[in-house]
Design an enzyme around this catalytic site. Structure first.
Site, PDB file in Angstrom:
ATOM      1  N   HIS A  54       0.864  -1.372   0.009  1.00 20.15           N
ATOM      2  CA  HIS A  54      -0.033   0.091  -0.110  1.00 20.15           C
ATOM      3  C   HIS A  54       0.914   1.297   0.049  1.00 20.15           C
ATOM      4  O   HIS A  54       0.329   2.527   0.405  1.00 20.15           O
ATOM      5  CB  HIS A  54      -0.917   0.104   1.334  1.00 20.15           C
ATOM      6  CG  HIS A  54      -1.615  -1.187   1.475  1.00 20.15           C
ATOM      7  ND1 HIS A  54      -2.497  -1.707   0.210  1.00 20.15           N
ATOM      8  CD2 HIS A  54      -1.878  -2.158   2.501  1.00 20.15           C
ATOM      9  CE1 HIS A  54      -3.350  -2.765   0.675  1.00 20.15           C
ATOM     10  NE2 HIS A  54      -2.579  -2.870   2.035  1.00 20.15           N
ATOM     11  N   HIS A 217      -6.486  -4.838  -1.172  1.00 24.96           N
ATOM     12  CA  HIS A 217      -5.741  -5.921  -0.950  1.00 24.96           C
ATOM     13  C   HIS A 217      -5.897  -6.868  -2.306  1.00 24.96           C
ATOM     14  O   HIS A 217      -5.765  -8.187  -2.216  1.00 24.96           O
ATOM     15  CB  HIS A 217      -6.064  -6.780   0.162  1.00 24.96           C
ATOM     16  CG  HIS A 217      -5.828  -5.853   1.636  1.00 24.96           C
ATOM     17  ND1 HIS A 217      -6.675  -5.172   2.077  1.00 24.96           N
ATOM     18  CD2 HIS A 217      -4.542  -6.207   2.236  1.00 24.96           C
ATOM     19  CE1 HIS A 217      -6.194  -4.796   3.115  1.00 24.96           C
ATOM     20  NE2 HIS A 217      -4.882  -5.203   3.246  1.00 24.96           N
ATOM     21  N   GLY A 393      -5.610 -13.647  -2.006  1.00 27.22           N
ATOM     22  CA  GLY A 393      -4.688 -14.392  -2.830  1.00 27.22           C
ATOM     23  C   GLY A 393      -3.287 -14.549  -2.183  1.00 27.22           C
ATOM     24  O   GLY A 393      -2.126 -15.017  -2.423  1.00 27.22           O
ATOM     25  N   ASP A 394      -3.310 -14.154  -0.567  1.00 27.99           N
ATOM     26  CA  ASP A 394      -1.926 -14.379   0.104  1.00 27.99           C
ATOM     27  C   ASP A 394      -1.957 -15.352   1.144  1.00 27.99           C
ATOM     28  O   ASP A 394      -1.094 -15.557   1.503  1.00 27.99           O
ATOM     29  CB  ASP A 394      -1.940 -12.865   0.949  1.00 27.99           C
ATOM     30  CG  ASP A 394      -3.023 -12.617   2.029  1.00 27.99           C
ATOM     31  OD1 ASP A 394      -3.776 -13.611   1.992  1.00 27.99           O
ATOM     32  OD2 ASP A 394      -2.788 -11.818   2.843  1.00 27.99           O
ATOM     33  N   SER A 436      -4.726 -15.350   9.139  1.00 32.73           N
ATOM     34  CA  SER A 436      -3.929 -16.736   9.402  1.00 32.73           C
ATOM     35  C   SER A 436      -2.712 -16.908  10.380  1.00 32.73           C
ATOM     36  O   SER A 436      -2.775 -17.853  11.041  1.00 32.73           O
ATOM     37  CB  SER A 436      -3.642 -17.255   8.039  1.00 32.73           C
ATOM     38  OG  SER A 436      -2.656 -16.373   7.443  1.00 32.73           O
ATOM     39  N   GLY A 474     -11.596 -14.320  16.360  1.00 27.25           N
ATOM     40  CA  GLY A 474     -11.843 -13.859  15.153  1.00 27.25           C
ATOM     41  C   GLY A 474     -13.255 -13.844  15.268  1.00 27.25           C
ATOM     42  O   GLY A 474     -13.962 -13.130  14.022  1.00 27.25           O
ATOM     43  N   GLY A 542      -8.219 -22.308   4.593  1.00 26.51           N
ATOM     44  CA  GLY A 542      -7.655 -22.707   5.933  1.00 26.51           C
ATOM     45  C   GLY A 542      -8.334 -23.746   6.500  1.00 26.51           C
ATOM     46  O   GLY A 542      -7.590 -24.410   7.103  1.00 26.51           O
TER      47      GLY A 542
END
Length: 557
Positions: A54, A217, A393-394, A436, A474, A542
């Site tokens: 960013h 993102h 995508g990460d 994650s 979360g 995940g």
């Protein structure tokens, strides 16, 4: 894209930033940036951070009158809690530490954990949550809420000025929250971004179409429409912002046109001209303009429009001091210094030192965890592809960032059972970042804490403790299309078993069934929630990794 290696991209870029900037210092372990010049004693320190990609947000806004320190994560991945904690301690000079946090689950979670740790050290802290993106606003209030985007830099500027004039922690937080509450943004992409090392963009966008309501993102937007003239596009972006803020004729705003990385300054000025005319027609006054690529999404072609309702104090702080509002290198009013030093090459993140030195090895745990780590590392491309279609995508990159740092030979041959889980937990918390990193780190921490002996009762207790911690942190529940959809049925299977082998087989089968259930769910948590129904037809990565975890346990046993 210019790269040496996708794995060193962030570290290499930070090396250049520090070399070109006079008042920024790099702390490689666990990885954060601060001003070289410390604050006056008793002042409030401002710490921000988030995923890299960013730029110039956030590191470009370190300087007098803005940020004291920054925690950079991997590309589009939040920093981890250890980074934030250590950075907060480093910048603290007695006046408290204010965290400026974008509303993404990983950022919120890791900064929150860091503040809990700061409390143990007697360091006062507070936070301002920036949630300005109207594209992710839900009328029912469900889900993670509005994302934090371009308004973040305006919050950082105004909080920085308040801290610079000597305001207390409570006063700086209060004005920051007022700015955040009165800020809204909306973005559009004309071309997607491509992550370092990726062979394809974050989403597909046909020629002649644009994506409204995208995130920063690499997420796709809320609506895909044919390309339109700039005048019409500005109206489509700005009207939802006005509606969300409830702006009325005669009110004043800061009007910010922001480029997303691959948009030419002429295009941004064109958009600003259309925005000024649109607001004038609505009777809304522009108190201050801001135009530039300050909050980007790597090389995405596109722009965002941000409006911030202002009052006299906010304008005074936005301008302060009037001769040079800040010496932060990326704020559009200063020139770079020349008394800088080129840092050594290298990444960032803590090294692992086991706390367990006398526990007995367990062949089952060694085989279980070694095979699981190897599988996750080998499956990085497929995990990345799943997350590209369902999120940002990460995910695969984050798995490699964590598990690529663990010592596989030690897991196989020397670490005790508890040390194995400690090493994996620390590597997630200290290297992966993002949602994650925090959640997998907390998950494995429960196994480290519970496995005094390796048996069904302790493995079940660890899994139950991990599930409880993850849902507490979360907020995800079964059916939200997250790792919980695999963990919850696996825990139930373990709790219903009377034998370890039977329990692990049942847990693996239940977890895989949970993974299959995510394929047709609409996500309510995590970044997949921002793309809505577009994530349908894709299993949650995940949850899949958790299913592999229990499958590896069953196979090893």
């Amino acid at each position: 894209m210019f790269v040496n290696s996708a794995t060193t991209f962030v570290a290499d870029a930070l090396r250049g930033l520090v070399a070109s900037t006079a008042d920024i210092a790099w702390h490689a372990d666990p990885g954060f940036l601060t001003r070289k010049e410390p604050l006056k004693s008793g002042r409030v320190a401002l710490l921000s951070g988030g995923g890299s990609g960013h730029e110039p947000m956030h590191a470009g806004f370190i300087g007098a009158g803005m940020l004291t320190g920054v925690c950079p994560g991997l590309v589009f991945t939040s920093p981890n809690a250890l980074q934030v904690h250590e950075a907060s301690r480093a910048v603290s000079v007695g006046g408290g530490v204010l965290h400026i946090v974008k509303n993404y689950t990983g950022d919120v979670m890791n900064f929150s954990i860091a503040r809990e740790l700061l409390h143990e050290y007697g360091i006062e802290s507070d936070h301002v949550l920036v949630d300005d993106d109207v594209a992710s606003e839900r009328a029912d209030g469900d889900g993670p809420g509005r994302r934090g985007t371009a308004a973040t830099v305006i919050v950082e500027k105004i909080c920085g000025a308040a801290a610079e004039r000597g305001d207390t922690l409570g006063a700086v937080a209060s004005v920051g929250r007022r700015v955040a509450e009165n800020s809204r943004s909306m973005a559009v992409a004309v071309s997607p971004c491509t992550l370092p090392g990726a062979s394809e963009p974050s989403f597909d966008l046909p020629e002649g179409e644009i994506e409204l309501g995208i995130g920063i993102h690499g997420e796709r937007g809320t609506e895909r429409v044919p390309a339109m003239p700039a005048q019409d596009l500005v109206a489509a972006l700005t009207q939802p912002v006005i509606d969300s803020l409830g702006l009325k004729r005669g009110e004043s705003v800061i009007a910010f046109v922001n480029g997303l990385g691959a948009t030419h300054p002429m295009e941004l000025q064109l958009l600003y001209g259309e925005l000024a005319e649109f607001l004038s027609d609505k009777g809304i006054l522009i108190a201050r303009p801001l135009v530039g690529s300050l909050v980007t999404a790597l090389n995405m072609g596109g722009a965002s429009i941000t409006l911030v309702r202002v009052d006299d104090e906010i304008l005074e702080l936005f301008d302060a001091p009037t001769d040079a509002p800040t010496d932060a290198p990326a704020w559009p009013n200063v020139s770079a210094g020349n008394d800088s030093i080129l840092p050594e090459r290298g990444g960032f993140g803590p090294s692992f030192s086991p706390t367990e030195t006398d526990s007995v090895r367990d062949e089952f745990i060694s085989a279980w965890m070694a095979s699981w780590v190897e599988r996750v590392l080998a499956e990085e491309p497929s995990l990345t592809d799943l997350d590209r279609r369902a999120g940002d995508g990460d995910f695969g990159t984050n798995m490699v960032a964590a598990l690529g740092q663990v010592d596989l030979a030690a897991i196989r041959d020397s670490y005790s059972a508890r040390t194995i889980f400690e090493a994996v937990s620390d590597s997630y918390l200290g290297n992966a970042g993002g949602t994650s990193g925090a959640l997998f780190g907390i998950w494995f921490r429960q196994f480290y804490n519970s496995l005094t002996t390796v048996d069904l009762a302790n493995i079940t207790a660890a899994a139950r403790g991990g599930l409880d911690k993850i849902t507490e942190l979360g907020g995800a529940r079964t059916g939200d299309k997250t790792m919980v959809d695999a963990i919850a049925p696996a825990v139930e299977a373990l709790e219903g078993a009377t034998d370890l082998g039977e329990g692990l087989r049942a847990a693996a089968a239940a977890a895989h069934e949970g993974v299959r259930s995510t394929e047709h769910l609409t996500a309510n948590r995590g970044r997949a929630s921002y793309v809505g129904d577009a994530a349908k037809g894709v299993v949650d990565p995940g949850a899949l990794v958790i299913a592999w975890f229990f499958e590896a346990a069953s196979d090893a046993h």
